[in-house]
Design a protein around this motif. Structure first.
Motif, PDB file in Angstrom:
ATOM      1  N   ALA A 183       0.836  -1.204   0.000  1.00  0.00           N
ATOM      2  CA  ALA A 183       0.000   0.000   0.000  1.00  0.00           C
ATOM      3  C   ALA A 183       0.869   1.251   0.000  1.00  0.00           C
ATOM      4  O   ALA A 183       0.608   2.216  -0.741  1.00  0.00           O
ATOM      5  CB  ALA A 183      -0.926  -0.011   1.216  1.00  0.00           C
ATOM      6  N   ARG A 184       1.907   1.245   0.827  1.00  0.00           N
ATOM      7  CA  ARG A 184       2.795   2.413   0.905  1.00  0.00           C
ATOM      8  C   ARG A 184       3.492   2.652  -0.432  1.00  0.00           C
ATOM      9  O   ARG A 184       3.567   3.787  -0.922  1.00  0.00           O
ATOM     10  CB  ARG A 184       3.832   2.201   2.003  1.00  0.00           C
ATOM     11  N   LYS A 185       3.991   1.586  -1.033  1.00  0.00           N
ATOM     12  CA  LYS A 185       4.685   1.707  -2.324  1.00  0.00           C
ATOM     13  C   LYS A 185       3.753   2.262  -3.397  1.00  0.00           C
ATOM     14  O   LYS A 185       4.132   3.159  -4.168  1.00  0.00           O
ATOM     15  CB  LYS A 185       5.218   0.342  -2.741  1.00  0.00           C
ATOM     16  N   PHE A 186       2.541   1.762  -3.450  1.00  0.00           N
ATOM     17  CA  PHE A 186       1.600   2.216  -4.464  1.00  0.00           C
ATOM     18  C   PHE A 186       1.267   3.696  -4.276  1.00  0.00           C
ATOM     19  O   PHE A 186       1.150   4.447  -5.250  1.00  0.00           O
ATOM     20  CB  PHE A 186       0.322   1.374  -4.412  1.00  0.00           C
ATOM     21  N   ILE A 187       1.087   4.125  -3.042  1.00  0.00           N
ATOM     22  CA  ILE A 187       0.802   5.537  -2.788  1.00  0.00           C
ATOM     23  C   ILE A 187       1.993   6.390  -3.208  1.00  0.00           C
ATOM     24  O   ILE A 187       1.832   7.444  -3.840  1.00  0.00           O
ATOM     25  CB  ILE A 187       0.456   5.772  -1.306  1.00  0.00           C
TER      26      ILE A 187
END
Length: 698
Positions: free
Chosen positions: A453-457
């Motif tokens: 999730a962090r990477k995608f954001i």
């Protein structure tokens, strides 16, 4: 004065700390004004202060104007967001001014007036502040003031309401000539406390930062009170209600069901992200008799218009309409809107106008339900909705005191396709790889899911984070809010074994962002026991979470992707155990094998929808993982004859690369699949295990 319609936020103690630093006080005042959306919109308005400073070249004292630079937002502006210019040089540009026809050339000349070379680039509004003599100036777009400025009788109302102490300048596009007109208005009306700009906004000022702030609030308060005193005198607001809204639960249910369809229609040219609101002010307008008359008129304030397009699209659906085949029913409305926009462009364009931009609507009004906005990213969509809400406030006020007037279409076009605005758009950073995309990552409150999730954001996506552990999700929400802000993500409790929570999560994503086009099945658990110790409950739990959970979430995600109609990605976080046989692992390993083959089956079925299904196989990702808490770690350690503390090193040593695998490694692998370079790949397996030869796909 007691303020009812604006927020008085000045803190004497805070201001005292800044005494003697007029630029710091300018930033402080600007932040206070920008904190109240009734005073100005996000990114709108500008403020300035003129101070005496030492010229770094001559050592002589000179007058310097600090003014909000190009772009930025008053509410969050720092000193770095200001432009600093020599006042005498700026005013001397009148000697080379060639008239309105050459207006845009003046912007380049502002660079010859810059005092602080490290300051922000000057905006087009710079001369509006420069030609007025006041030390502190506020230019805002308050709903109440614009309601008067956009009223048919606005000039008369302004004169009578303020007894001649507020001047009036007719609508004109911002620039050098408008600055000269403001100066002329002041010269003709010495002693005035501000100037109303027709259809645009308000200028107010003072000798100190506080005097300017207080004067601004007083003028806006007076405008707002005048409107309130006149509401209803001409009859019901907006002609009264034509219909009633669905109840809140029904509105949200209808909106979440429709949002993916609207997102698909609005994304015919480029991927869009959505925003939904059923604010009471919006409902009052969209349910009214006057909606049909006022909505096509569009907005008046150029800041509103630039965000919301020439006019909204009003849906002809009943609030409780059956949405089963709604896309087919809505397509003619979209075609009509695109044609209207193309006609507007072709009728109003100039020989040097930029090419026509996306012809899809930004604002979509659904009577009885609410308002949708679609734009390139969540923040822009949300702000567009806020701006249209401001426009509704303006229409309401103008209709209460007179009659609302909007910008003529040619004037609106000249703002929208202004070459200076186009240049500003061209200077914007290149979109990130996942801009315009929305992901739902199961189990994203910790471990691998949180890293994904962090990477995608970070790569530009909006993400619906979720977990079946509400406390853990709350902690992740707090962390993500601090790191990314409210527009990057939404959060919802989701148990992959419970279909109702899955539906709620996808509905939440639809309301927050318009839909979902990346689904990552990451939620999981592990049970490691010898065959004879495995219980039926163990078996059922593993298969419910890993296999059935993946199936249910994928099924719900595909339903949304098909409504949107532009494909998508399903990523399944499986395991090297899907391919490798190990001891004490019958339930977990076989469930992982089922997940892997289910991925292949889905890839084969969903290719026709341009939905790609790929698999990432991690191994031994221990960091921040609930799987490795308690019995699982103990079971694996026992199986391999090591202690729990020795497990990370044990797993690393058995790999070809002798590497420990971290959650970020899995997140990077997921990004490889969805980042744009593998759009023609589906049914693939990517191992991220440091190199386990037995797990090679044969």
């Amino acid at each position: 004065m007691n303020f009812k319609h604006v927020s008085y936020l000045w803190d004497e103690a805070e201001a005292a700390k800044l005494k003697g630093d007029e630029v710091a006080l300018l930033v402080y005042r600007s932040n206070l004004l920008g904190a109240d959306l009734r005073l100005t919109n996000y990114g709108g308005g500008n403020t300035s202060a003129k101070v005496i400073s030492k010229d770094p070249l001559t050592g002589k004292e000179v007058e310097v104007m600090w003014v909000k630079g190009s772009g930025g937002d008053l509410g969050t502006m720092k000193r770095s967001g200001l432009a600093a210019l020599y006042v005498d040089r700026l005013r001397s540009l009148i000697n080379v001014y060639e008239g309105v026809a050459k207006e845009d050339k003046m912007v380049e000349l502002f660079n010859h007036c810059i005092y602080d070379l490290a300051s922000k680039a000057p905006s087009i509004d710079t001369p509006l502040h420069g030609f007025l003599p006041f030390k502190h100036i506020d230019h805002l777009h308050p709903d109440a003031a614009i309601a008067i400025a956009a009223a048919k009788d606005g000039k008369r109302i302004t004169r009578e309401l303020f007894g001649g102490t507020i001047g009036w300048v007719e609508w004109q596009r911002p620039g050098f000539d408008l600055g000269l007109k403001l100066k002329a208005c002041l010269d003709e009306n010495p002693g005035i406390r501000g100037i109303m700009l027709g259809s645009h906004g308000l200028f107010t000022w003072g000798d100190t930062a506080y005097e300017s702030y207080y004067n601004t609030l007083e003028v806006i308060e007076c405008c707002a009170q005048y409107i309130e005193d006149n509401l209803g005198k001409k009859g019901p607001v907006f002609g009264g209600a034509r219909m009633t809204s669905l109840d809140r639960e029904a509105r949200l249910r209808q909106a979440s069901a429709l949002a993916p369809v609207l997102r698909g229609l609005c994304s015919s040219r480029t991927g869009m992200v959505g925003h939904f609101t059923d604010d009471e002010r919006v409902l009052e307008f969209i349910n009214s008799h006057d909606l049909a008359r006022l909505a096509p008129m569009g907005t008046s304030c150029p800041d509103h218009f630039l965000r919301t397009k020439i006019s909204p699209l009003v849906l002809g659906l009943a609030p409780d309409a059956d949405l089963a085949d709604v896309k087919t029913a809505l397509e003619p409305a979209w075609e009509a809107y695109r044609k209207m926009y193309a006609d507007y462009y072709n009728t109003c364009k100039h020989p040097d106008s930029p090419a026509m931009r996306d012809a899809n609507p930004v604002i979509i009004l659904y009577p009885g339900v609410g308002m949708f906005a679609f734009a390139a990213n969540k923040q822009t969509a949300r702000v567009a909705a806020e701006f249209y809400t401001n426009a509704i406030n303006v229409m309401k006020g103008a209709e209460a005191i007179s009659a609302y007037t909007s910008l003529p279409r040619q004037e609106a076009f000249n703002i929208e396709y202004w070459l200076l605005e186009e240049a500003k758009l061209q200077r914007m950073p290149k979109p990130k790889p996942l801009s315009g995309r929305v992901a739902l990552v199961t189990g994203s409150a910790g471990g691998i899911g949180k890293a994904i999730a962090r990477k995608f954001i970070e790569e530009g996506a909006c993400v619906l984070i979720n977990d079946n552990d509400a406390a853990r999700l709350s902690g992740a929400t707090e962390s993500f809010m601090s790191q990314f802000g409210r527009d990057a993500f939404a959060a919802e409790v989701l148990d992959v074994t419970a279909a109702d929570t899955i539906q709620r999560a996808f509905a939440a994503a639809a309301l927050a962002f318009g839909g979902v086009d990346i689904v990552v099945n990451c939620a999981g658990l592990s049970i490691s026991k010898p065959l004879e110790e495995h219980t039926e409950n163990d078996w059922d739990l593993l298969y419910d979470v890993l296999v059935k959970g993946q199936f249910l979430v994928t099924q719900a995600g595909v339903r949304v992707m098909r409504q949107q109609g532009f494909g998508g990605d399903v990523l399944n976080i499986v395991s090297k155990n899907a391919l490798v046989s190990g001891p004490n692992n019958a339930g977990y390993g076989s469930a992982k094998a089922a997940q892997l083959h289910l991925s292949r089956l889905n890839a084969a079925e969903l290719g026709k929808d341009h939905i790609r299904v790929n698999t990432v196989n991690p191994d031994a990702v221990i960091t921040d993982s609930k799987i490795w808490e308690g019995a699982w770690a103990e079971g694996r350690a026992k199986a391999y004859g090591v202690t729990v503390a020795e497990l990370p090193a044990y797993y690393a040593k058995r790999t070809l690369l002798n590497e420990i695998i971290n959650p970020d490694d899995i997140a990077n692998a997921c990004f490889v699949f969805v980042g744009g370079l593998l759009d023609k790949s589906t049914g693939n397996v990517l191992n991220v295990d440091g190199g386990v030869a037995m797990a090679f796909v044969r």
